[in-house]
Design an enzyme around this catalytic site. Structure first.
Site, PDB file in Angstrom:
ATOM      1  N   ASP A  88       0.876  -1.159   0.000  1.00 39.22           N
ATOM      2  CA  ASP A  88       0.000   0.000   0.000  1.00 39.22           C
ATOM      3  C   ASP A  88       0.922   1.220   0.000  1.00 39.22           C
ATOM      4  OD1 ASP A  88      -2.366   1.654   0.475  1.00 39.22           O
ATOM      5  OD2 ASP A  88      -1.586   1.845   2.513  1.00 39.22           O
ATOM      6  N   ASP A 108       0.197   5.228   0.978  1.00 45.26           N
ATOM      7  CA  ASP A 108       0.124   6.135   2.126  1.00 45.26           C
ATOM      8  C   ASP A 108       0.031   5.352   3.433  1.00 45.26           C
ATOM      9  OD1 ASP A 108      -1.012   9.109   0.866  1.00 45.26           O
ATOM     10  OD2 ASP A 108      -1.168   7.315  -0.356  1.00 45.26           O
TER      11      ASP A 108
END
Length: 220
Positions: A10, A12
């Site tokens: 992922d 952020d």
């Protein structure tokens, strides 16, 4: 040590810490509207919910409010011009990616952040050219927690989902990886809400500090 043929991150709150620039953008917007800034810890918690979550908390309005769309667009435009000021990889991530390169292990990104904001920040950090694949909502018909982003990342890396590890700081990251057939690691260093426990997501492993990720993966 967890054997694998490729990693999927992922973005952020997992690979890079974007909170400082989200806070910067929100500060500038709230100054325009003469509104107080929420505590930084609260803003960090909202980042996983994207601009909608940040704007909702800052202006105390729901997405169906008549001013919501305009405020969200304003926030995103400010963020676009300040998205790589203080954003940086989390501690230990640069070393982990270097180890992947040394070992010839591909890594990719599966994010719900649109390409318009993902591409320039990765370019600024020098990560765009080293990632094997970057999968944004622009590239799929369904975003995480749907498995499609993870499956597409695996396809681009040329590996089976069972050979990949999905790493993320939100339950939807873990669910996306699990539904795709990948193993998963919960990133407890990310943007969790107060009282939220990454271990509750039932990932294959939970890591609470980003510097602990490389030893887990490579036994170093």
């Amino acid at each position: 040590m967890m054997p694998f043929a490729g990693l999927i991150f992922d973005l952020d709150g997992t690979l890079i810490d974007t909170a400082p620039d989200f806070i910067r953008a929100l500060t500038l917007q709230l100054q325009r509207h003469q509104r107080p800034l929420p505590a930084s810890e609260l803003i960090r918690c909202d980042i996983s919910d994207g601009s909608a979550g940040i704007v909702s908390r800052a202006f105390a309005i729901d997405p169906d409010h008549p001013q919501f769309a305009a405020l969200r667009s304003e926030f995103l435009e400010i963020y676009y011009h300040h998205l790589a000021v203080d954003t940086a990889p989390f501690a230990g991530i640069a070393e982990l990616l270097a180890e992947c390169q040394t070992r010839g292990i591909p890594w990719s990104i599966a994010t719900n952040k649109p390409w318009r904001y993902t591409e320039p920040v990765l370019q600024a950090l020098g990560l765009l050219s080293t990632a094997c694949a970057v999968v944004c909502p622009d590239h799929v018909s369904a975003t995480k927690p749907d498995p499609e982003p993870v499956l597409l990342a695996c396809q681009k890396m040329g590996i089976a989902p069972s050979e990949a590890i999905m790493i993320g700081d939100h339950r939807r990251d873990i669910e996306s990886g699990q539904r795709a057939g990948a193993r998963t690691i919960a990133a407890g260093w990310g943007y969790l809400r107060p009282g939220e426990q990454a271990a509750d997501w039932r990932a294959d492993a939970t890591v609470h500090c980003s510097t602990q990720l490389q030893p887990l993966l490579f036994g170093l």
